[in-house]
Design a protein around this motif. Structure first.
Motif, PDB file in Angstrom:
ATOM      1  N   UNK A 269       0.785  -1.539   0.405  1.00  0.00           N
ATOM      2  CA  UNK A 269       0.263   0.000   0.259  1.00  0.00           C
ATOM      3  C   UNK A 269       0.629   1.019   0.169  1.00  0.00           C
ATOM      4  N   UNK A 270       2.041   1.288  -0.036  1.00  0.00           N
ATOM      5  CA  UNK A 270       3.278   2.617  -0.325  1.00  0.00           C
ATOM      6  C   UNK A 270       2.814   3.132  -1.457  1.00  0.00           C
ATOM      7  N   UNK A 271       2.876   3.972  -1.827  1.00  0.00           N
ATOM      8  CA  UNK A 271       3.247   5.139  -2.952  1.00  0.00           C
ATOM      9  C   UNK A 271       4.165   5.398  -3.554  1.00  0.00           C
ATOM     10  N   UNK A 272       4.518   5.921  -2.386  1.00  0.00           N
ATOM     11  CA  UNK A 272       5.960   6.660  -2.127  1.00  0.00           C
ATOM     12  C   UNK A 272       6.995   6.292  -3.246  1.00  0.00           C
ATOM     13  N   UNK A 273       7.203   6.623  -4.868  1.00  0.00           N
ATOM     14  CA  UNK A 273       8.088   6.502  -5.242  1.00  0.00           C
ATOM     15  C   UNK A 273       9.335   6.427  -5.367  1.00  0.00           C
TER      16      UNK A 273
END
Length: 211
Positions: A159-163
């Protein structure tokens, strides 16, 4: 890897090997296996097609008949190693989504049973950084595709969306897998590739999930 993130195990190595169809495909597979052994032992530039032909039980002309050139054979070997469709042989089924993480671990375990394949990949990927190497673009694109696929899978699972975090995690996992192969080839009794990759993946999943 946490049980909630685990996925169904992928087919065993014996179920996923490329199957030849007919005598022509069988000959091509024999050439590819021979070329993988020769390139793994001597590298691309020093690996001779004459020796490939001898190991495959064919003539030099016969090898060229099937693959056209030494460069064409090299590309076919790399595709064959990665399970892609090549020279009339079926491709392995591609794994997508969260199951890809399980597939990575299965592949690492499978690699411990085929040192010749690991050696060929390690030698050729190392050589590919030199100017004008015919496999340079292949490895560049392969690594780029692998990193992006790992990034997408980690994002989906955690669920992590940090590129930046996802990119760093993918780079770390690829670096660990490739670096371990070198260590394992040199000291197989001192390196457990499967366990180390699993621990690395677990740490990355925990970090990304907590972020």
């Amino acid at each position: 890897m946490a049980a909630t993130r685990a996925t169904a195990r992928q087919p065993a190595a014996a179920d996923r090997v490329v199957k030849p169809h007919g005598p022509t495909a069988a000959k091509r597979e024999r050439i590819l296996e021979a070329a993988m052994a020769v390139f793994g032992a001597y590298g691309y530039h020093k690996g001779a097609l004459v020796e490939v032909a001898e190991r495959a039980g064919m003539t030099h002309a016969g090898v060229l008949h099937h693959f056209g050139s030494k460069e064409g054979l090299l590309v076919a070997v790399l595709q064959y190693r990665d399970g892609e469709a090549v020279a009339g042989l079926d491709a392995r089924e591609q794994v997508e989504g969260p199951a890809f993480l399980r597939h990575i671990l299965d592949t690492v375990k499978e690699n411990t049973e085929r040192p010749g394949v690991v050696q060929a990949y390690t030698v050729l990927s190392g050589e590919s950084v030199t100017d004008g190497h015919p496999a340079q673009e292949y490895f560049r694109e392969r690594l780029r595709t692998l990193r992006h696929k790992i990034e997408r899978t980690l994002a989906e699972v955690t669920g992590n969306s940090d590129p930046a975090e996802l990119r760093d995690a993918a780079n770390t996992l690829v670096a660990v897998m490739d670096g371990l192969q070198v260590q394992w080839l040199l000291s197989p009794d001192e390196v457990d590739m499967t366990r180390t990759v699993k621990r690395t993946l677990d740490m990355l999943l925990d970090r990304l999930s907590a972020a």
